[in-house]
Write an enzyme that holds these catalytic residues in place. Structure first.
Site, PDB file in Angstrom:
ATOM      1  N   LYS A 177      27.360 -22.623  -1.417  1.00  0.00           N
ATOM      2  CA  LYS A 177      27.049 -21.330  -0.787  1.00  0.00           C
ATOM      3  C   LYS A 177      26.870 -21.505   0.714  1.00  0.00           C
ATOM      4  O   LYS A 177      26.562 -22.587   1.203  1.00  0.00           O
ATOM      5  CB  LYS A 177      25.791 -20.691  -1.380  1.00  0.00           C
ATOM      6  CG  LYS A 177      24.495 -21.525  -1.280  1.00  0.00           C
ATOM      7  CD  LYS A 177      23.718 -21.396   0.018  1.00  0.00           C
ATOM      8  CE  LYS A 177      22.508 -22.318   0.047  1.00  0.00           C
ATOM      9  NZ  LYS A 177      21.925 -22.544   1.348  1.00  0.00           N
ATOM     10  N   GLY A 188      23.278 -30.964   2.471  1.00  0.00           N
ATOM     11  CA  GLY A 188      23.993 -30.346   3.584  1.00  0.00           C
ATOM     12  C   GLY A 188      23.647 -28.892   3.824  1.00  0.00           C
ATOM     13  O   GLY A 188      24.258 -28.242   4.672  1.00  0.00           O
ATOM     14  N   ALA A 209      23.558 -26.028  -0.988  1.00  0.00           N
ATOM     15  CA  ALA A 209      23.038 -25.878  -2.353  1.00  0.00           C
ATOM     16  C   ALA A 209      23.800 -26.693  -3.389  1.00  0.00           C
ATOM     17  O   ALA A 209      24.004 -26.247  -4.514  1.00  0.00           O
ATOM     18  CB  ALA A 209      22.987 -24.399  -2.755  1.00  0.00           C
ATOM     19  N   ASP A 250      17.448 -21.684  -5.037  1.00  0.00           N
ATOM     20  CA  ASP A 250      18.874 -21.378  -4.856  1.00  0.00           C
ATOM     21  C   ASP A 250      19.666 -21.434  -6.157  1.00  0.00           C
ATOM     22  O   ASP A 250      20.853 -21.085  -6.177  1.00  0.00           O
ATOM     23  CB  ASP A 250      19.516 -22.380  -3.877  1.00  0.00           C
ATOM     24  CG  ASP A 250      19.064 -22.165  -2.435  1.00  0.00           C
ATOM     25  OD1 ASP A 250      18.424 -21.137  -2.145  1.00  0.00           O
ATOM     26  OD2 ASP A 250      19.381 -23.031  -1.595  1.00  0.00           O
TER      27      ASP A 250
HETATM   28  P1  ATP Z   1      19.835 -26.384  -0.311  1.00  0.00           P
HETATM   29  O1  ATP Z   1      20.982 -25.816   0.448  1.00  0.00           O
HETATM   30  O2  ATP Z   1      19.634 -25.749  -1.672  1.00  0.00           O
HETATM   31  O3  ATP Z   1      18.579 -26.511   0.473  1.00  0.00           O
HETATM   32  P2  ATP Z   1      21.056 -28.911   0.117  1.00  0.00           P
HETATM   33  O4  ATP Z   1      22.498 -28.568  -0.041  1.00  0.00           O
HETATM   34  O5  ATP Z   1      20.537 -29.047   1.501  1.00  0.00           O
HETATM   35  O6  ATP Z   1      20.195 -27.890  -0.701  1.00  0.00           O
HETATM   36  P3  ATP Z   1      21.273 -30.851  -1.963  1.00  0.00           P
HETATM   37  O7  ATP Z   1      22.661 -31.384  -1.860  1.00  0.00           O
HETATM   38  O8  ATP Z   1      20.990 -29.894  -3.041  1.00  0.00           O
HETATM   39  O9  ATP Z   1      20.779 -30.268  -0.582  1.00  0.00           O
HETATM   40  O10 ATP Z   1      20.322 -32.139  -2.086  1.00  0.00           O
HETATM   41  C1  ATP Z   1      18.984 -32.178  -1.667  1.00  0.00           C
HETATM   42  C2  ATP Z   1      18.322 -33.384  -2.342  1.00  0.00           C
HETATM   43  O11 ATP Z   1      18.191 -33.090  -3.721  1.00  0.00           O
HETATM   44  C3  ATP Z   1      19.149 -34.656  -2.268  1.00  0.00           C
HETATM   45  O12 ATP Z   1      18.803 -35.426  -1.163  1.00  0.00           O
HETATM   46  C4  ATP Z   1      18.840 -35.350  -3.584  1.00  0.00           C
HETATM   47  O13 ATP Z   1      17.814 -36.300  -3.419  1.00  0.00           O
HETATM   48  C5  ATP Z   1      18.318 -34.267  -4.504  1.00  0.00           C
HETATM   49  N1  ATP Z   1      19.209 -33.935  -5.655  1.00  0.00           N
HETATM   50  C6  ATP Z   1      18.794 -33.675  -6.890  1.00  0.00           C
HETATM   51  N2  ATP Z   1      19.834 -33.394  -7.698  1.00  0.00           N
HETATM   52  C7  ATP Z   1      20.939 -33.469  -6.954  1.00  0.00           C
HETATM   53  C8  ATP Z   1      22.319 -33.265  -7.244  1.00  0.00           C
HETATM   54  N3  ATP Z   1      22.764 -32.952  -8.460  1.00  0.00           N
HETATM   55  N4  ATP Z   1      23.187 -33.377  -6.231  1.00  0.00           N
HETATM   56  C9  ATP Z   1      22.735 -33.683  -4.986  1.00  0.00           C
HETATM   57  N5  ATP Z   1      21.452 -33.920  -4.680  1.00  0.00           N
HETATM   58  C10 ATP Z   1      20.546 -33.798  -5.642  1.00  0.00           C
END
Ligand code: ATP
Length: 302
Positions: A14, A102, A105, A141
């Site tokens: 997203k 990143g 989500a 999310d």
């Molecule tokens: P958001 O946009 O929802 O804030 P994000 O994209 O910044 O999330 P994610 O890739 O969801 O971040 O990862 C955040 C942390 O969640 C990672 O550093 C990891 O330790 C943990 N995590 C738990 N499950 C997963 C997964 N299936 N894939 C990636 N990271 C995961």
């Protein structure tokens, strides 16, 4: 159940086209007005029967994904199994294409994907409302990853209202290393301390632009209240934003809590041009092009 039975679910990343953040609540969370748009950048979660819960992951960022019970896919399987009095005896394989940590989500996508994959594999047919409850328990999310397309999230972002959205084209610049979402919210609190933070509300102009499919109107209304905090923690992102704008992007913003940056472009040709310029600028690790809206978690036919 045949042991070679498998279910694969595709689930989108997203971008937040508006992320309005209120002041920290007493429980530490922030009220949000969060306009989510699903983009055609997908993880795939495959569920197969196993003796016990096991997670594996493939893809360029696989090394950064936890393979223990903290993985949102594992937690989704456990919550669903517990609700039905089952053991989470499943192997979940994640083909990871969404940048890790990143702001797109990716973990939430895998949680929603695993939930739908297990529900289908185990033949449970859990009502949609119950699946959405489990998603909200997994994270703010996650409900959006299940429903996809375009939606306004309020509360912590988990109360969703579907929105109409035309087609838009995007480039994403993936940064080196991630940013922790809680750390970005803490920096938001630090930067806004002592100021009057307004109640978060969706912008009517932004919602109209989204409906219209007019990229110039959307470009004029993109807004992310977390952007100053992400830039404060990662000042080099300013150079990435400039590089994309210099190459003709209509607008640029940090995606969610970052550090991925998102560039709205007019058409697929502009997307290729902006992506090439970003790669040549050496201000990011890699780029992806995508369109929105994209469907939510979807079971792929074998
Ligand atoms: P958001 O946009 O929802 O804030 P994000 O994209 O910044 O999330 P994610 O890739 O969801 O971040 O990862 C955040 C942390 O969640 C990672 O550093 C990891 O330790 C943990 N995590 C738990 N499950 C997963 C997964 N299936 N894939 C990636 N990271 C995961």
């Amino acid at each position: 159940m045949s042991p070679d039975r498998r279910v694969t679910v595709r689930v989108p990343a997203k971008v937040n086209v508006q992320l309005a953040v209120g002041a920290a609540r007493p429980d530490g969370f922030h009220d949000l007005a969060n306009v989510f748009l699903a983009v055609s950048l997908y993880d795939e979660v495959t569920a197969t029967p196993a003796d016990s819960l096991r997670i594996t992951c493939e893809g360029p960022d696989a090394g950064q994904v936890p393979l223990d019970r903290t993985n949102l896919a594992a937690r989704a399987a456990e919550l669903l199994a517990a609700r039905h009095g089952l053991e989470p005896a499943v192997h979940l394989h994640i083909a990871k294409n969404i940048p890790v940590a990143g702001g797109m989500a990716g973990g939430s996508a895998d949680g929603a994907g695993a939930l739908l994959a297990c529900d289908t594999l185990w033949g449970l047919d859990t009502p949609r409302a119950d699946l959405l409850d489990i998603c909200a328990e997994l994270g703010s999310d996650v409900p959006f990853s299940l429903v996809g397309a375009a939606a306004l999230g309020t509360g912590r972002g988990e109360h969703l209202t579907p929105l109409e959205a035309g087609t838009f084209h995007w480039v994403f610049a993936v940064a080196d290393g991630g940013l922790s979402t809680p750390a970005v919210f803490r920096e938001f609190d630090r930067l806004t301390a002592g100021t009057a933070v307004p109640e978060p509300a969706a912008s009517p102009a932004l919602l109209a632009a989204l409906r219209s499919g007019d990229p110039d109107a959307l470009a004029a209304n993109l807004a992310n209240d977390l952007q100053p905090a992400a830039l404060s923690l990662r000042p080099q992102l300013a150079a990435t934003l400039d590089a994309g704008l210099g190459a003709g992007a209509l607008a640029a913003l940090v995606s969610g809590s970052g550090p991925t940056t998102a560039f709205l472009v007019r058409d697929p040709e502009a997307a290729l041009k902006v992506a090439a310029a970003l790669e040549a600028s050496a201000t990011c690790r890699t780029t992806r092009t995508a369109t929105s809206p994209a469907p939510g978690a979807t079971v792929l036919l074998p």
